[in-house]
Design an enzyme around this catalytic site. Structure first.
Site, PDB file in Angstrom:
ATOM      1  N   HIS A   1       0.832  -1.204   0.000  1.00 34.48           N
ATOM      2  CA  HIS A   1       0.000   0.000   0.000  1.00 34.48           C
ATOM      3  C   HIS A   1       0.877   1.268   0.000  1.00 34.48           C
ATOM      4  CE1 HIS A   1      -3.307  -2.779   0.541  1.00 34.48           C
ATOM      5  NE2 HIS A   1      -2.648  -3.323   1.544  1.00 34.48           N
TER       6      HIS A   1
ATOM      7  N   GLU B   1      -2.478   0.579   7.937  1.00 36.88           N
ATOM      8  CA  GLU B   1      -1.613  -0.511   7.483  1.00 36.88           C
ATOM      9  C   GLU B   1      -0.390   0.002   6.726  1.00 36.88           C
ATOM     10  OE1 GLU B   1      -1.525  -4.476   4.623  1.00 36.88           O
ATOM     11  OE2 GLU B   1      -3.361  -3.276   4.734  1.00 36.88           O
TER      12      GLU B   1
ATOM     13  N   HIS C   1       2.831  -6.911   4.816  1.00 39.25           N
ATOM     14  CA  HIS C   1       1.453  -6.464   4.998  1.00 39.25           C
ATOM     15  C   HIS C   1       0.982  -6.697   6.429  1.00 39.25           C
ATOM     16  CE1 HIS C   1       0.065  -5.743   0.779  1.00 39.25           C
ATOM     17  NE2 HIS C   1       1.160  -6.449   0.535  1.00 39.25           N
TER      18      HIS C   1
ATOM     19  N   GLU D   1       1.652 -11.506   6.332  1.00 44.30           N
ATOM     20  CA  GLU D   1       0.563 -10.742   6.950  1.00 44.30           C
ATOM     21  C   GLU D   1       0.826 -10.727   8.455  1.00 44.30           C
ATOM     22  OE1 GLU D   1      -1.842  -9.080   5.619  1.00 44.30           O
ATOM     23  OE2 GLU D   1      -2.349  -9.928   3.660  1.00 44.30           O
TER      24      GLU D   1
END
Length: 269
Positions: free
Chosen positions: A9, A23, A78, A144
């Site tokens: 992102h 995030e 992430h 993650e």
């Protein structure tokens, strides 16, 4: 070994959010720590990051950059999100890869080293058809690191010490998977906080016009610069910033480049 390190992102794409966290910011912080810890402690490692600040970059731009650079490994960082109740750590490789593939072997090693020290519930090793795993031409891995909308995981994410541990887990996995050699005579070193920046100041002016002229001069020499306002002794000044670095050595080298143009510059840390 050439590592393409991708904090997921960024910029106009904040990713998931929860518990006062974004995030994109957690991803970047962990990735910077991975880069700094890795380069401080291991030999023959090159790291290219998809972003080192809050910038926007498409998935296609990221994989194209990694492919054109001919990276040996793609690592995407992430955080997860679901419904506030899910929690824990998981990682991914592409879903068409077999459990006997080289990428799967790397995942085995990375997963083991990361879960050892991240303090999160182990959700296991998984596979998915994510763009960065599918379109990268090298072995690719996506982690993650907790659920940002889960109060327990988010409490950890807010801790600098936890983000550093997560970074170390990733580095330990990379070192083991790629048989990286530690720097000779160099005990394990934890670099300074990656969010600490060494800013290059190339002039301070009470006149905005003079500051703008300095900015234009530097840009004419191929050096990016911009003017910022600051208050000194209750007076407004315009300072010309010509770069910011997380590594002091790099900042010092840039100061020397600026000085060669005839402009005096210094590091404001």
């Amino acid at each position: 070994m050439k590592l393409y390190l991708d904090p997921g992102h960024g910029g106009t794409d904040p990713g998931a959010s929860g518990n006062g966290l974004k995030e994109k910011e957690i991803n970047l912080d962990i990735a910077l720590r991975i880069r700094n810890f890795l380069t401080a402690n291991y030999e023959n490692i090159e790291v290219k990051m998809s972003r080192t600040n809050d910038s926007t970059k498409s998935l296609q731009q990221r994989t194209n950059e990694a492919n054109n650079w001919a990276a040996d490994f793609y690592m995407s960082i992430h955080c997860n999100s679901f419904n506030g109740t899910a929690n824990g750590y998981e990682d991914y490789i592409h879903n068409l890869l077999s459990d006997q593939s080289r990428t799967a072997t790397y995942q085995d090693t990375l997963h083991e080293e990361i879960i050892k020290i991240n303090g999160l519930y182990n959700r296991g090793q998984k596979k998915a058809n994510f763009h960065v795993l599918r379109e990268s031409t090298m072995d690719a891995f996506l982690s993650e690191n907790g659920f940002i909308d889960n109060a327990k995981d988010a409490a950890l994410m807010k801790q600098t010490s936890w983000r550093q541990k997560v970074a170390e887990g990733h580095v330990n996995g990379l070192a083991k998977a790629f048989k990286l050699k530690k720097k000779a005579g160099n005990p394990t070193r934890i670099p300074s906080d990656p969010n600490k920046l060494f800013k290059i100041i190339a002039g301070s002016f009470q006149s905005k016009k003079n500051a703008d002229e300095r900015v234009a001069f530097l840009k004419g020499k191929g050096i990016e610069a911009f003017a910022i306002t600051t208050t000194i002794s209750n007076e407004q000044w315009y300072r010309v910033q010509a770069g910011a670095f997380s590594n002091r050595k790099n900042a010092e080298e840039h100061v020397n480049v600026i000085k060669k143009t005839g402009v005096d510059a210094f590091i404001d840390s």
